[in-house]
Design an enzyme around this catalytic site. Sequence first.
Site, PDB file in Angstrom:
ATOM      1  N   ARG A 117       1.940   8.737  24.392  1.00 23.01           N
ATOM      2  CA  ARG A 117       1.743   9.037  23.186  1.00 23.01           C
ATOM      3  C   ARG A 117       2.551   8.335  22.157  1.00 23.01           C
ATOM      4  O   ARG A 117       2.925   8.814  21.140  1.00 23.01           O
ATOM      5  CB  ARG A 117       1.714  10.446  23.111  1.00 23.01           C
ATOM      6  CG  ARG A 117       0.888  11.197  23.883  1.00 23.01           C
ATOM      7  CD  ARG A 117       0.495  12.720  23.608  1.00 23.01           C
ATOM      8  NE  ARG A 117      -0.411  13.076  24.707  1.00 23.01           N
ATOM      9  CZ  ARG A 117       0.121  13.655  25.796  1.00 23.01           C
ATOM     10  NH1 ARG A 117       1.413  13.788  26.130  1.00 23.01           N
ATOM     11  NH2 ARG A 117      -0.790  14.338  26.678  1.00 23.01           N
ATOM     12  N   LYS A 139      -0.062  -1.295  10.896  1.00 24.89           N
ATOM     13  CA  LYS A 139      -1.407  -1.413  11.361  1.00 24.89           C
ATOM     14  C   LYS A 139      -1.569  -2.212  13.013  1.00 24.89           C
ATOM     15  O   LYS A 139      -1.031  -3.359  12.942  1.00 24.89           O
ATOM     16  CB  LYS A 139      -2.427  -2.324  10.441  1.00 24.89           C
ATOM     17  CG  LYS A 139      -2.829  -1.595   9.316  1.00 24.89           C
ATOM     18  CD  LYS A 139      -3.786  -2.183   8.515  1.00 24.89           C
ATOM     19  CE  LYS A 139      -4.364  -1.361   7.418  1.00 24.89           C
ATOM     20  NZ  LYS A 139      -5.310  -2.062   6.503  1.00 24.89           N
ATOM     21  N   GLU A 181      -2.351 -15.421   3.579  1.00 21.13           N
ATOM     22  CA  GLU A 181      -2.030 -13.918   3.119  1.00 21.13           C
ATOM     23  C   GLU A 181      -1.121 -13.929   2.003  1.00 21.13           C
ATOM     24  O   GLU A 181      -0.841 -12.972   1.118  1.00 21.13           O
ATOM     25  CB  GLU A 181      -1.405 -12.984   4.458  1.00 21.13           C
ATOM     26  CG  GLU A 181      -2.211 -13.209   5.422  1.00 21.13           C
ATOM     27  CD  GLU A 181      -3.314 -11.934   5.317  1.00 21.13           C
ATOM     28  OE1 GLU A 181      -3.372 -11.484   4.392  1.00 21.13           O
ATOM     29  OE2 GLU A 181      -4.285 -12.022   6.217  1.00 21.13           O
ATOM     30  N   LYS A 220       4.639  -6.149   0.137  1.00 18.39           N
ATOM     31  CA  LYS A 220       3.736  -5.377   1.055  1.00 18.39           C
ATOM     32  C   LYS A 220       4.513  -4.099   1.391  1.00 18.39           C
ATOM     33  O   LYS A 220       3.984  -3.003   1.335  1.00 18.39           O
ATOM     34  CB  LYS A 220       3.540  -6.099   2.431  1.00 18.39           C
ATOM     35  CG  LYS A 220       2.909  -5.337   3.299  1.00 18.39           C
ATOM     36  CD  LYS A 220       1.901  -5.813   4.351  1.00 18.39           C
ATOM     37  CE  LYS A 220       1.060  -5.137   5.144  1.00 18.39           C
ATOM     38  NZ  LYS A 220       0.425  -5.385   6.312  1.00 18.39           N
ATOM     39  N   GLU A 230      -3.360   4.504   4.332  1.00 13.90           N
ATOM     40  CA  GLU A 230      -4.450   3.713   3.551  1.00 13.90           C
ATOM     41  C   GLU A 230      -5.494   4.526   3.107  1.00 13.90           C
ATOM     42  O   GLU A 230      -6.671   4.631   3.445  1.00 13.90           O
ATOM     43  CB  GLU A 230      -5.273   2.547   4.521  1.00 13.90           C
ATOM     44  CG  GLU A 230      -6.023   1.498   3.677  1.00 13.90           C
ATOM     45  CD  GLU A 230      -6.427   0.290   4.472  1.00 13.90           C
ATOM     46  OE1 GLU A 230      -5.768  -0.147   5.096  1.00 13.90           O
ATOM     47  OE2 GLU A 230      -8.030   0.153   4.346  1.00 13.90           O
ATOM     48  N   ARG A 234      -3.342   1.277  -0.873  1.00 12.10           N
ATOM     49  CA  ARG A 234      -3.023   0.249   0.335  1.00 12.10           C
ATOM     50  C   ARG A 234      -4.314  -0.715   0.728  1.00 12.10           C
ATOM     51  O   ARG A 234      -4.488  -1.804   1.155  1.00 12.10           O
ATOM     52  CB  ARG A 234      -2.746   0.778   1.724  1.00 12.10           C
ATOM     53  CG  ARG A 234      -2.492  -0.294   2.734  1.00 12.10           C
ATOM     54  CD  ARG A 234      -1.890   0.316   4.024  1.00 12.10           C
ATOM     55  NE  ARG A 234      -1.527  -0.747   4.918  1.00 12.10           N
ATOM     56  CZ  ARG A 234      -0.689  -0.620   6.018  1.00 12.10           C
ATOM     57  NH1 ARG A 234      -0.145   0.527   6.285  1.00 12.10           N
ATOM     58  NH2 ARG A 234      -0.613  -1.612   6.925  1.00 12.10           N
ATOM     59  N   ASN A 238      -6.319  -5.318   1.333  1.00 11.79           N
ATOM     60  CA  ASN A 238      -7.670  -5.765   2.030  1.00 11.79           C
ATOM     61  C   ASN A 238      -8.473  -6.797   1.458  1.00 11.79           C
ATOM     62  O   ASN A 238      -9.682  -7.278   1.514  1.00 11.79           O
ATOM     63  CB  ASN A 238      -8.955  -4.554   2.408  1.00 11.79           C
ATOM     64  CG  ASN A 238      -8.047  -3.538   3.431  1.00 11.79           C
ATOM     65  OD1 ASN A 238      -7.298  -4.263   4.194  1.00 11.79           O
ATOM     66  ND2 ASN A 238      -8.394  -2.358   3.392  1.00 11.79           N
ATOM     67  N   HIS A 241     -10.579  -9.548   2.660  1.00  8.82           N
ATOM     68  CA  HIS A 241     -10.799  -9.370   3.947  1.00  8.82           C
ATOM     69  C   HIS A 241     -12.155  -8.779   4.400  1.00  8.82           C
ATOM     70  O   HIS A 241     -12.494  -9.122   5.585  1.00  8.82           O
ATOM     71  CB  HIS A 241      -9.599  -8.222   4.512  1.00  8.82           C
ATOM     72  CG  HIS A 241      -8.346  -9.046   4.468  1.00  8.82           C
ATOM     73  ND1 HIS A 241      -7.670  -9.577   3.548  1.00  8.82           N
ATOM     74  CD2 HIS A 241      -7.509  -9.046   5.633  1.00  8.82           C
ATOM     75  CE1 HIS A 241      -6.542 -10.027   4.152  1.00  8.82           C
ATOM     76  NE2 HIS A 241      -6.471  -9.704   5.185  1.00  8.82           N
ATOM     77  N   HIS A 245     -12.920 -11.402   7.226  1.00  9.18           N
ATOM     78  CA  HIS A 245     -12.931 -10.924   8.465  1.00  9.18           C
ATOM     79  C   HIS A 245     -14.610 -11.357   9.144  1.00  9.18           C
ATOM     80  O   HIS A 245     -14.672 -11.978  10.433  1.00  9.18           O
ATOM     81  CB  HIS A 245     -12.974  -9.664   8.767  1.00  9.18           C
ATOM     82  CG  HIS A 245     -11.540  -8.958   8.976  1.00  9.18           C
ATOM     83  ND1 HIS A 245     -11.040  -7.644   8.731  1.00  9.18           N
ATOM     84  CD2 HIS A 245     -10.327  -9.888   9.015  1.00  9.18           C
ATOM     85  CE1 HIS A 245      -9.912  -7.659   8.872  1.00  9.18           C
ATOM     86  NE2 HIS A 245      -9.481  -9.004   9.254  1.00  9.18           N
ATOM     87  N   HIS A 256      -7.617 -17.170  10.880  1.00 12.74           N
ATOM     88  CA  HIS A 256      -7.710 -15.897   9.928  1.00 12.74           C
ATOM     89  C   HIS A 256      -7.427 -16.243   8.431  1.00 12.74           C
ATOM     90  O   HIS A 256      -7.996 -15.951   7.651  1.00 12.74           O
ATOM     91  CB  HIS A 256      -6.562 -14.936  10.642  1.00 12.74           C
ATOM     92  CG  HIS A 256      -6.663 -13.368   9.956  1.00 12.74           C
ATOM     93  ND1 HIS A 256      -7.721 -12.694   9.856  1.00 12.74           N
ATOM     94  CD2 HIS A 256      -5.707 -13.114   8.921  1.00 12.74           C
ATOM     95  CE1 HIS A 256      -7.311 -11.615   9.011  1.00 12.74           C
ATOM     96  NE2 HIS A 256      -6.227 -11.967   8.615  1.00 12.74           N
TER      97      HIS A 256
END
Length: 354
Positions: A117, A139, A181, A220, A230, A234, A238, A241, A245, A256
């Site tokens: 966990r 993330k 990025e 960031k 997010e 945040r 994206n 993206h 993506h 990417h």
Amino acid sequence: MRTFHINLKGTAKKSIIVCRKNVLSKQLKEDLPWLKAGGSLIFTDSNVFALYQRKIESLALPVFVMPAGEEFKTEQTLFSLLKAMAEHGLRRSSKLIALGGGVVGDVGGLAASLYMRGISCIQVPTTLLAQVDSSVGGKTAIDFNGVKNLIGAFHQPMYVYADPAFFKTLPEREIRCGLGEIVKHAALNAPLFDKLMQNRDRLFDLEFLAEIVPENIQIKAEIVQKDPLEYGLRRCLNLGHTTGHAIELTQKNLSHGECVLLGLLYESYLARRHLETDEAYLGELETLIRTVLACKIGDIDVEGAARLALLDKKNTKGDAVTLAVPVKKGEFAILELSYADYARELSEIRSTLC
Ligand code: NAD
Ligand code: GLY
């Protein structure tokens, strides 16, 4: 050496990011007593292991190596890693050291979040993209059922050690990928945008990149600490993206970062059509994007990408596509389009680009 602390809003947790040289030969060596005391495993990929094997083995910690590449960012790799963690007897106090690019960081971070966990993860990002983006902010994910990053968790790293010396072995394509990025951050931050525009002839210069990594981490980190999960702010990260993506899933030949740049470019044209934008600024942004990109912009399968964008996890309504788009210098907006409009407009925009 530069150090950043991310104090996560609403939690007692924090992440410490250290930018310094010689992470393998000095930083991790200094950390060895406590890394060994709790039990640690190094997780890396086949390319990074081949390049840095001697230094990795000199740490005398167990190592698990995944095959390199996005196509291995899968549940099979995740479960093989979890099995290795169990077989090496990792416990709640153990640390998983994710040494590699964004793929290793994302899979390693997810494994650390699941094992017992949640155990601590130390990110040692070895690509430009991973240093300026994926290692920071917690993330983690694997690709699943044909959708990028569909299964994941937020799991903040205990430490991130960013060492620009890793860039010396990076192929140019990976530098370009990281620049994707960096340009995204510049679209959110006017001083970085101006700096990149002024240094357009130095974008692939390793010294210039080493200089701007801490700035990117700071941009960031400031966003992540205000909105770690997010819920709002945040989402600006994206930018480009959703379309990026989707292009990445259809155009296997592109990295990417290249897809993020293409997404940013196509979405800037969508912004022009639907929102109040600064035309001169978006023109400069296009120049910056074209300086970094090596692919043909008009050859993209936008119809295939549009179908996949509908599956993007950032979409909130069934038949709508939600986009974070650039509008003015340092400013973004959220644009929601029906799937039909989005698909049609992407094709129209492509026919105007070359
Ligand atoms: P990657 O991890 O696949 O690395 C790219 C290539 O470079 C690989 O072949 C790798 O083996 C090699 N490599 C790594 N370090 C090297 C070095 N120092 N020298 C030579 N080769 C080296 O890809 P990436 O571009 O680092 O990351 C992309 C991934 O990151 C994608 O899966 C993307 O979804 C994810 N990502 C995550 C976040 C996040 O916030 N978690 C943000 C952006 C991207
Ligand atoms: N790379 C997007 C984010 O970290 O939110």
